[in-house]
Design a protein around this motif. Structure first.
Motif, PDB file in Angstrom:
ATOM      1  N   ASP A  88     100.511 -53.227  43.184  1.00  0.00           N
ATOM      2  CA  ASP A  88     100.645 -52.687  44.522  1.00  0.00           C
ATOM      3  C   ASP A  88     101.909 -53.250  45.130  1.00  0.00           C
ATOM      4  O   ASP A  88     102.362 -54.333  44.781  1.00  0.00           O
ATOM      5  CB  ASP A  88      99.431 -53.023  45.392  1.00  0.00           C
ATOM      6  CG  ASP A  88      98.243 -52.125  45.060  1.00  0.00           C
ATOM      7  OD1 ASP A  88      98.461 -50.921  44.836  1.00  0.00           O
ATOM      8  OD2 ASP A  88      97.117 -52.624  45.008  1.00  0.00           O
ATOM      9  N   ALA A  90     104.284 -44.905  49.210  1.00  0.00           N
ATOM     10  CA  ALA A  90     103.219 -45.815  48.775  1.00  0.00           C
ATOM     11  C   ALA A  90     103.738 -47.240  48.653  1.00  0.00           C
ATOM     12  O   ALA A  90     103.289 -48.009  47.811  1.00  0.00           O
ATOM     13  CB  ALA A  90     102.615 -45.342  47.461  1.00  0.00           C
ATOM     14  N   LEU A 124      99.316 -38.212  47.172  1.00  0.00           N
ATOM     15  CA  LEU A 124      98.857 -39.495  46.638  1.00  0.00           C
ATOM     16  C   LEU A 124      97.451 -39.808  47.109  1.00  0.00           C
ATOM     17  O   LEU A 124      96.608 -40.257  46.328  1.00  0.00           O
ATOM     18  CB  LEU A 124      99.803 -40.622  47.060  1.00  0.00           C
ATOM     19  CG  LEU A 124     100.991 -40.875  46.162  1.00  0.00           C
ATOM     20  CD1 LEU A 124     101.960 -41.830  46.832  1.00  0.00           C
ATOM     21  CD2 LEU A 124     100.553 -41.406  44.824  1.00  0.00           C
ATOM     22  N   ARG A 182      94.396 -40.246  44.526  1.00  0.00           N
ATOM     23  CA  ARG A 182      93.689 -41.524  44.423  1.00  0.00           C
ATOM     24  C   ARG A 182      92.243 -41.436  44.891  1.00  0.00           C
ATOM     25  O   ARG A 182      91.454 -42.334  44.639  1.00  0.00           O
ATOM     26  CB  ARG A 182      94.444 -42.610  45.180  1.00  0.00           C
ATOM     27  CG  ARG A 182      95.764 -42.953  44.484  1.00  0.00           C
ATOM     28  CD  ARG A 182      96.553 -43.972  45.236  1.00  0.00           C
ATOM     29  NE  ARG A 182      96.029 -45.310  44.948  1.00  0.00           N
ATOM     30  CZ  ARG A 182      96.461 -46.397  45.567  1.00  0.00           C
ATOM     31  NH1 ARG A 182      97.377 -46.324  46.494  1.00  0.00           N
ATOM     32  NH2 ARG A 182      95.955 -47.566  45.247  1.00  0.00           N
ATOM     33  N   SER A 183      91.871 -40.339  45.555  1.00  0.00           N
ATOM     34  CA  SER A 183      90.479 -40.177  45.987  1.00  0.00           C
ATOM     35  C   SER A 183      89.586 -39.722  44.833  1.00  0.00           C
ATOM     36  O   SER A 183      88.367 -39.693  44.966  1.00  0.00           O
ATOM     37  CB  SER A 183      90.387 -39.179  47.142  1.00  0.00           C
ATOM     38  OG  SER A 183      90.649 -37.862  46.693  1.00  0.00           O
ATOM     39  N   ALA A 198      91.503 -40.780  38.503  1.00  0.00           N
ATOM     40  CA  ALA A 198      92.939 -40.974  38.710  1.00  0.00           C
ATOM     41  C   ALA A 198      93.281 -42.453  38.741  1.00  0.00           C
ATOM     42  O   ALA A 198      92.426 -43.296  39.022  1.00  0.00           O
ATOM     43  CB  ALA A 198      93.349 -40.327  40.031  1.00  0.00           C
ATOM     44  N   PRO A 199      94.542 -42.793  38.455  1.00  0.00           N
ATOM     45  CA  PRO A 199      94.951 -44.191  38.568  1.00  0.00           C
ATOM     46  C   PRO A 199      94.746 -44.669  39.995  1.00  0.00           C
ATOM     47  O   PRO A 199      95.052 -43.956  40.948  1.00  0.00           O
ATOM     48  CB  PRO A 199      96.441 -44.170  38.231  1.00  0.00           C
ATOM     49  CG  PRO A 199      96.739 -42.834  37.677  1.00  0.00           C
ATOM     50  CD  PRO A 199      95.641 -41.921  38.075  1.00  0.00           C
ATOM     51  N   GLN A 200      94.237 -45.862  40.157  1.00  0.00           N
ATOM     52  CA  GLN A 200      93.973 -46.384  41.486  1.00  0.00           C
ATOM     53  C   GLN A 200      95.065 -47.325  41.980  1.00  0.00           C
ATOM     54  O   GLN A 200      95.168 -47.573  43.166  1.00  0.00           O
ATOM     55  CB  GLN A 200      92.604 -47.069  41.527  1.00  0.00           C
ATOM     56  CG  GLN A 200      91.460 -46.100  41.312  1.00  0.00           C
ATOM     57  CD  GLN A 200      91.475 -44.941  42.301  1.00  0.00           C
ATOM     58  OE1 GLN A 200      91.453 -45.148  43.498  1.00  0.00           O
ATOM     59  NE2 GLN A 200      91.522 -43.715  41.803  1.00  0.00           N
ATOM     60  N   ASP A 201      95.884 -47.844  41.076  1.00  0.00           N
ATOM     61  CA  ASP A 201      96.976 -48.683  41.574  1.00  0.00           C
ATOM     62  C   ASP A 201      98.116 -47.769  42.029  1.00  0.00           C
ATOM     63  O   ASP A 201      98.362 -46.710  41.464  1.00  0.00           O
ATOM     64  CB  ASP A 201      97.422 -49.730  40.552  1.00  0.00           C
ATOM     65  CG  ASP A 201      98.113 -49.153  39.346  1.00  0.00           C
ATOM     66  OD1 ASP A 201      99.348 -49.083  39.370  1.00  0.00           O
ATOM     67  OD2 ASP A 201      97.409 -48.769  38.401  1.00  0.00           O
ATOM     68  N   ALA A 202      98.773 -48.179  43.085  1.00  0.00           N
ATOM     69  CA  ALA A 202      99.750 -47.336  43.762  1.00  0.00           C
ATOM     70  C   ALA A 202     100.897 -46.914  42.860  1.00  0.00           C
ATOM     71  O   ALA A 202     101.302 -45.755  42.871  1.00  0.00           O
ATOM     72  CB  ALA A 202     100.282 -48.064  44.994  1.00  0.00           C
ATOM     73  N   ALA A 234      99.788 -44.286  40.164  1.00  0.00           N
ATOM     74  CA  ALA A 234      99.486 -43.003  40.806  1.00  0.00           C
ATOM     75  C   ALA A 234     100.770 -42.306  41.245  1.00  0.00           C
ATOM     76  O   ALA A 234     100.930 -41.093  41.031  1.00  0.00           O
ATOM     77  CB  ALA A 234      98.558 -43.216  41.994  1.00  0.00           C
TER      78      ALA A 234
END
Length: 109
Positions: free
Chosen positions: A3, A21, A45, A49-50, A54-58, A61
């Motif tokens: 992040d 992000a 984004l 991310r919801s 999907a990838p959860q790290d910024a 994503a």
């Protein structure tokens, strides 16, 4: 997970870049023809991310979404494909083995 640092700790983005992000992204990396690309990208984004797949790290994503030209359904499809490939090739086991080797100061093979 990667992040971005807190926004207060960073100066404005460099010339020719936008902050998305929490990361500085070259404007040339954004899809052409999208008006207000920053707001559109942030909304995409959030939508990406919801989704649990999907990838959860910024950073991951953002990279996935930019690679799909802000096409959220395509990014989700690719995320599923990536997750499937990682499972089929036992990537969690590979990562665990490499972490042990790095922690031990051993040569990584």
């Amino acid at each position: 997970a990667v992040d971005a640092p807190p926004p207060a700790a960073r100066a404005s983005p460099p010339e020719g870049c936008v902050r998305l992000a929490g990361f500085d992204v070259r404007r040339t990396s954004l899809p052409s023809g999208v008006s207000n690309a920053e707001a559109v990208c942030e909304a995409c984004l959030a939508e990406l991310r919801s989704n649990p797949g999907a990838p959860q790290d910024a950073q991951a994503a953002l990279r996935l979404l930019l690679g799909c030209n802000l096409d959220v359904p395509l990014a989700l499809s690719r995320a599923e494909g990536i997750a499937t490939w990682r499972r089929e090739h036992d990537m969690e086991e590979v990562r665990a083995r490499l972490r042990v080797q790095l922690a031990a100061g051993a040569r990584v093979e």
